[in-house]
Design a protein around this motif. Structure first.
Motif, PDB file in Angstrom:
ATOM      1  N   LEU A  22      17.819   9.705 -32.243  1.00 35.09           N
ATOM      2  CA  LEU A  22      17.358   9.228 -33.718  1.00 35.09           C
ATOM      3  C   LEU A  22      16.110  10.060 -34.283  1.00 35.09           C
ATOM      4  CD1 LEU A  22      17.487   5.319 -33.592  1.00 35.09           C
ATOM      5  CD2 LEU A  22      19.273   6.894 -34.465  1.00 35.09           C
ATOM      6  N   ASP A  23      15.446  10.960 -33.625  1.00 28.65           N
ATOM      7  CA  ASP A  23      14.362  11.855 -33.851  1.00 28.65           C
ATOM      8  C   ASP A  23      14.905  13.245 -34.132  1.00 28.65           C
ATOM      9  OD1 ASP A  23      12.034   9.856 -33.732  1.00 28.65           O
ATOM     10  OD2 ASP A  23      12.253  10.416 -31.618  1.00 28.65           O
ATOM     11  N   PHE A  24      16.262  13.586 -34.121  1.00 30.28           N
ATOM     12  CA  PHE A  24      16.851  15.073 -34.483  1.00 30.28           C
ATOM     13  C   PHE A  24      17.898  14.717 -35.166  1.00 30.28           C
ATOM     14  CE2 PHE A  24      14.756  14.604 -30.341  1.00 30.28           C
ATOM     15  CZ  PHE A  24      13.855  15.805 -30.368  1.00 30.28           C
ATOM     16  N   ASP A  25      18.246  15.858 -36.181  1.00 28.50           N
ATOM     17  CA  ASP A  25      19.627  15.989 -36.733  1.00 28.50           C
ATOM     18  C   ASP A  25      20.413  16.995 -35.798  1.00 28.50           C
ATOM     19  OD1 ASP A  25      21.361  16.370 -38.585  1.00 28.50           O
ATOM     20  OD2 ASP A  25      20.338  18.219 -39.505  1.00 28.50           O
ATOM     21  N   SER A  26      21.566  16.643 -35.387  1.00 26.45           N
ATOM     22  CA  SER A  26      22.374  17.088 -34.268  1.00 26.45           C
ATOM     23  C   SER A  26      23.658  17.896 -35.038  1.00 26.45           C
ATOM     24  CB  SER A  26      22.592  16.059 -33.283  1.00 26.45           C
ATOM     25  OG  SER A  26      23.414  16.771 -32.325  1.00 26.45           O
ATOM     26  N   THR A  27      23.829  18.945 -34.600  1.00 26.60           N
ATOM     27  CA  THR A  27      24.874  19.772 -35.078  1.00 26.60           C
ATOM     28  C   THR A  27      25.728  20.227 -33.603  1.00 26.60           C
ATOM     29  OG1 THR A  27      23.756  20.791 -37.035  1.00 26.60           O
ATOM     30  CG2 THR A  27      25.677  22.004 -36.412  1.00 26.60           C
ATOM     31  N   PHE A  28      26.919  19.882 -33.781  1.00 26.64           N
ATOM     32  CA  PHE A  28      27.769  20.225 -32.754  1.00 26.64           C
ATOM     33  C   PHE A  28      28.234  21.621 -32.757  1.00 26.64           C
ATOM     34  CE2 PHE A  28      32.065  20.254 -30.683  1.00 26.64           C
ATOM     35  CZ  PHE A  28      31.995  19.915 -29.435  1.00 26.64           C
ATOM     36  N   VAL A  29      27.880  22.448 -31.534  1.00 26.34           N
ATOM     37  CA  VAL A  29      28.232  23.700 -31.542  1.00 26.34           C
ATOM     38  C   VAL A  29      29.727  24.046 -31.004  1.00 26.34           C
ATOM     39  CG1 VAL A  29      27.762  25.973 -30.428  1.00 26.34           C
ATOM     40  CG2 VAL A  29      25.983  24.583 -31.499  1.00 26.34           C
ATOM     41  N   GLY A  30      29.987  23.016 -29.780  1.00 27.45           N
ATOM     42  CA  GLY A  30      31.224  23.497 -29.109  1.00 27.45           C
ATOM     43  C   GLY A  30      31.251  22.924 -27.647  1.00 27.45           C
ATOM     44  N   ILE A  31      32.313  23.339 -27.025  1.00 25.48           N
ATOM     45  CA  ILE A  31      32.436  23.023 -25.644  1.00 25.48           C
ATOM     46  C   ILE A  31      32.764  23.957 -24.858  1.00 25.48           C
ATOM     47  CG2 ILE A  31      34.086  21.513 -23.948  1.00 25.48           C
ATOM     48  CD1 ILE A  31      32.546  19.576 -25.718  1.00 25.48           C
ATOM     49  N   ASP A  32      31.759  24.246 -23.563  1.00 19.86           N
ATOM     50  CA  ASP A  32      31.819  25.042 -22.561  1.00 19.86           C
ATOM     51  C   ASP A  32      32.768  24.770 -21.601  1.00 19.86           C
ATOM     52  OD1 ASP A  32      31.534  27.056 -20.930  1.00 19.86           O
ATOM     53  OD2 ASP A  32      29.616  26.583 -20.365  1.00 19.86           O
ATOM     54  N   ASP A  33      34.131  25.224 -21.817  1.00 20.94           N
ATOM     55  CA  ASP A  33      35.325  24.533 -20.631  1.00 20.94           C
ATOM     56  C   ASP A  33      35.231  25.360 -19.383  1.00 20.94           C
ATOM     57  OD1 ASP A  33      36.569  26.805 -21.790  1.00 20.94           O
ATOM     58  OD2 ASP A  33      38.155  25.728 -22.703  1.00 20.94           O
ATOM     59  N   ARG A  34      34.277  26.455 -19.342  1.00 23.59           N
ATOM     60  CA  ARG A  34      34.479  27.332 -18.053  1.00 23.59           C
ATOM     61  C   ARG A  34      34.418  26.397 -16.650  1.00 23.59           C
ATOM     62  NH1 ARG A  34      29.936  31.408 -18.424  1.00 23.59           N
ATOM     63  NH2 ARG A  34      29.010  29.393 -19.225  1.00 23.59           N
ATOM     64  N   SER A  35      34.782  26.663 -15.679  1.00 27.66           N
ATOM     65  CA  SER A  35      34.602  25.987 -14.364  1.00 27.66           C
ATOM     66  C   SER A  35      34.788  24.649 -14.414  1.00 27.66           C
ATOM     67  CB  SER A  35      33.399  26.383 -14.000  1.00 27.66           C
ATOM     68  OG  SER A  35      33.087  27.876 -13.620  1.00 27.66           O
ATOM     69  N   GLY A  36      35.735  23.884 -15.383  1.00 30.78           N
ATOM     70  CA  GLY A  36      35.843  22.376 -15.370  1.00 30.78           C
ATOM     71  C   GLY A  36      34.644  21.669 -15.886  1.00 30.78           C
ATOM     72  N   ARG A  37      33.680  22.325 -16.237  1.00 29.04           N
ATOM     73  CA  ARG A  37      32.446  21.412 -16.754  1.00 29.04           C
ATOM     74  C   ARG A  37      32.755  20.577 -18.091  1.00 29.04           C
ATOM     75  NH1 ARG A  37      29.440  26.170 -14.910  1.00 29.04           N
ATOM     76  NH2 ARG A  37      29.256  27.131 -17.039  1.00 29.04           N
ATOM     77  N   PHE A  38      33.412  21.350 -18.899  1.00 30.65           N
ATOM     78  CA  PHE A  38      33.642  21.022 -20.379  1.00 30.65           C
ATOM     79  C   PHE A  38      32.032  20.407 -20.975  1.00 30.65           C
ATOM     80  CE2 PHE A  38      37.427  20.199 -18.298  1.00 30.65           C
ATOM     81  CZ  PHE A  38      38.259  20.938 -19.337  1.00 30.65           C
ATOM     82  N   GLY A  39      31.226  21.300 -20.579  1.00 31.37           N
ATOM     83  CA  GLY A  39      29.855  20.870 -21.452  1.00 31.37           C
ATOM     84  C   GLY A  39      29.489  20.973 -22.974  1.00 31.37           C
ATOM     85  N   GLU A  40      28.944  19.830 -23.404  1.00 24.96           N
ATOM     86  CA  GLU A  40      28.745  19.799 -24.738  1.00 24.96           C
ATOM     87  C   GLU A  40      27.442  20.518 -25.067  1.00 24.96           C
ATOM     88  OE1 GLU A  40      27.040  16.138 -27.414  1.00 24.96           O
ATOM     89  OE2 GLU A  40      28.923  15.586 -26.172  1.00 24.96           O
ATOM     90  N   VAL A  41      27.724  21.155 -26.366  1.00 30.20           N
ATOM     91  CA  VAL A  41      26.618  22.280 -26.613  1.00 30.20           C
ATOM     92  C   VAL A  41      26.268  21.799 -28.277  1.00 30.20           C
ATOM     93  CG1 VAL A  41      25.828  24.426 -27.083  1.00 30.20           C
ATOM     94  CG2 VAL A  41      27.529  23.885 -25.015  1.00 30.20           C
ATOM     95  N   ARG A  42      24.962  21.524 -28.449  1.00 30.46           N
ATOM     96  CA  ARG A  42      24.683  21.374 -29.715  1.00 30.46           C
ATOM     97  C   ARG A  42      23.316  21.677 -30.122  1.00 30.46           C
ATOM     98  NH1 ARG A  42      24.129  16.845 -26.662  1.00 30.46           N
ATOM     99  NH2 ARG A  42      22.257  15.624 -26.908  1.00 30.46           N
ATOM    100  N   ILE A  43      23.090  21.947 -31.277  1.00 24.37           N
ATOM    101  CA  ILE A  43      21.578  22.057 -31.840  1.00 24.37           C
ATOM    102  C   ILE A  43      21.273  21.025 -32.514  1.00 24.37           C
ATOM    103  CG2 ILE A  43      20.355  23.876 -33.365  1.00 24.37           C
ATOM    104  CD1 ILE A  43      22.342  25.922 -32.733  1.00 24.37           C
ATOM    105  N   GLU A  44      19.881  20.776 -32.022  1.00 23.85           N
ATOM    106  CA  GLU A  44      19.127  19.535 -32.748  1.00 23.85           C
ATOM    107  C   GLU A  44      17.904  20.224 -33.359  1.00 23.85           C
ATOM    108  OE1 GLU A  44      18.470  16.800 -29.390  1.00 23.85           O
ATOM    109  OE2 GLU A  44      20.571  16.163 -29.484  1.00 23.85           O
ATOM    110  N   GLN A  45      17.665  19.743 -34.529  1.00 22.40           N
ATOM    111  CA  GLN A  45      16.514  19.919 -35.146  1.00 22.40           C
ATOM    112  C   GLN A  45      15.500  18.660 -35.440  1.00 22.40           C
ATOM    113  OE1 GLN A  45      17.062  22.050 -39.033  1.00 22.40           O
ATOM    114  NE2 GLN A  45      14.890  22.386 -39.038  1.00 22.40           N
ATOM    115  N   CYS A  46      14.257  18.748 -35.044  1.00 20.96           N
ATOM    116  CA  CYS A  46      13.413  17.646 -34.916  1.00 20.96           C
ATOM    117  C   CYS A  46      13.157  17.233 -36.433  1.00 20.96           C
ATOM    118  CB  CYS A  46      11.967  18.250 -34.247  1.00 20.96           C
ATOM    119  SG  CYS A  46      10.925  16.722 -34.286  1.00 20.96           S
ATOM    120  N   LEU A  47      13.259  15.914 -36.809  1.00 18.30           N
ATOM    121  CA  LEU A  47      13.055  15.536 -37.966  1.00 18.30           C
ATOM    122  C   LEU A  47      11.438  15.376 -38.292  1.00 18.30           C
ATOM    123  CD1 LEU A  47      15.566  12.803 -37.850  1.00 18.30           C
ATOM    124  CD2 LEU A  47      15.999  14.920 -39.195  1.00 18.30           C
ATOM    125  N   HIS A  48      10.686  15.716 -37.166  1.00 15.97           N
ATOM    126  CA  HIS A  48       9.195  15.447 -37.554  1.00 15.97           C
ATOM    127  C   HIS A  48       8.726  16.874 -37.733  1.00 15.97           C
ATOM    128  CE1 HIS A  48       9.232  11.249 -36.442  1.00 15.97           C
ATOM    129  NE2 HIS A  48      10.270  11.513 -35.704  1.00 15.97           N
TER     130      HIS A  48
END
Length: 112
Positions: free
Chosen positions: A16-42
Motif C-alpha cells: 500500500l506504500d507503493f504505486d505498482s506497475t506490472f512489467v511482465g513475466i520472466d518465463d525462462r527456466s520455468g520460473r515464471f517470475g513476476e516483474v514490476r516497478i514500484e514507486q514509493c508514494l512517500h
C-alpha cells in the motif's frame, strides 16, 4: 543507495506504500517470475521488483528489490530484471526461501 525514506528503504515493505506497475513475466527456466516497478508514494523512489516461487515446493517464495533511477523511457525486459537488480551496488532479498521480510545484500543473484 541514498539514505532517507524509512518506508521504502527499511523492511518490511508494504504494497500500500507503493504505486505498482506490472512489467511482465520472466518465463525462462520455468520460473515464471513476476516483474514490476514500484514507486514509493512517500519519496517517489523507484524500485525494480522480481518475485517467484516454485509451485509445489514449500518455502520457495523469494523476491528481489533494487532501487532504480527515474523513468528515462527505456523499458526493462522481464528477462533482464534479475541481471539489473544483481548489478546494483545493493538490493533487498526476502520471502519464505530466505526466511526474511527483507535483508540488504549485494552481488550477482544465483538463479535456481
Amino acid at each position: 543507495m541514498t539514505v532517507g525514506c524509512q518506508v521504502c528503504q527499511e523492511p518490511p515493505f508494504r504494497r500500500l506504500d507503493f504505486d505498482s506497475t506490472f512489467v511482465g513475466i520472466d518465463d525462462r527456466s520455468g520460473r515464471f517470475g513476476e516483474v514490476r516497478i514500484e514507486q514509493c508514494l512517500h519519496c517517489e523512489r523507484r524500485w525494480l521488483v522480481y518475485f517467484f516461487e516454485i509451485e509445489g515446493i514449500s518455502e520457495s517464495g523469494r523476491w528481489y528489490r533494487g532501487e532504480i533511477g527515474p523513468d528515462d523511457g527505456t523499458p526493462i525486459a522481464p528477462t533482464e530484471a534479475l541481471d539489473v537488480i544483481g548489478g546494483l551496488d545493493s538490493y533487498f532479498v526476502g520471502g519464505s526461501y530466505f526466511r526474511s521480510e527483507g535483508t540488504l545484500t549485494s552481488g550477482e543473484i544465483r538463479r535456481p
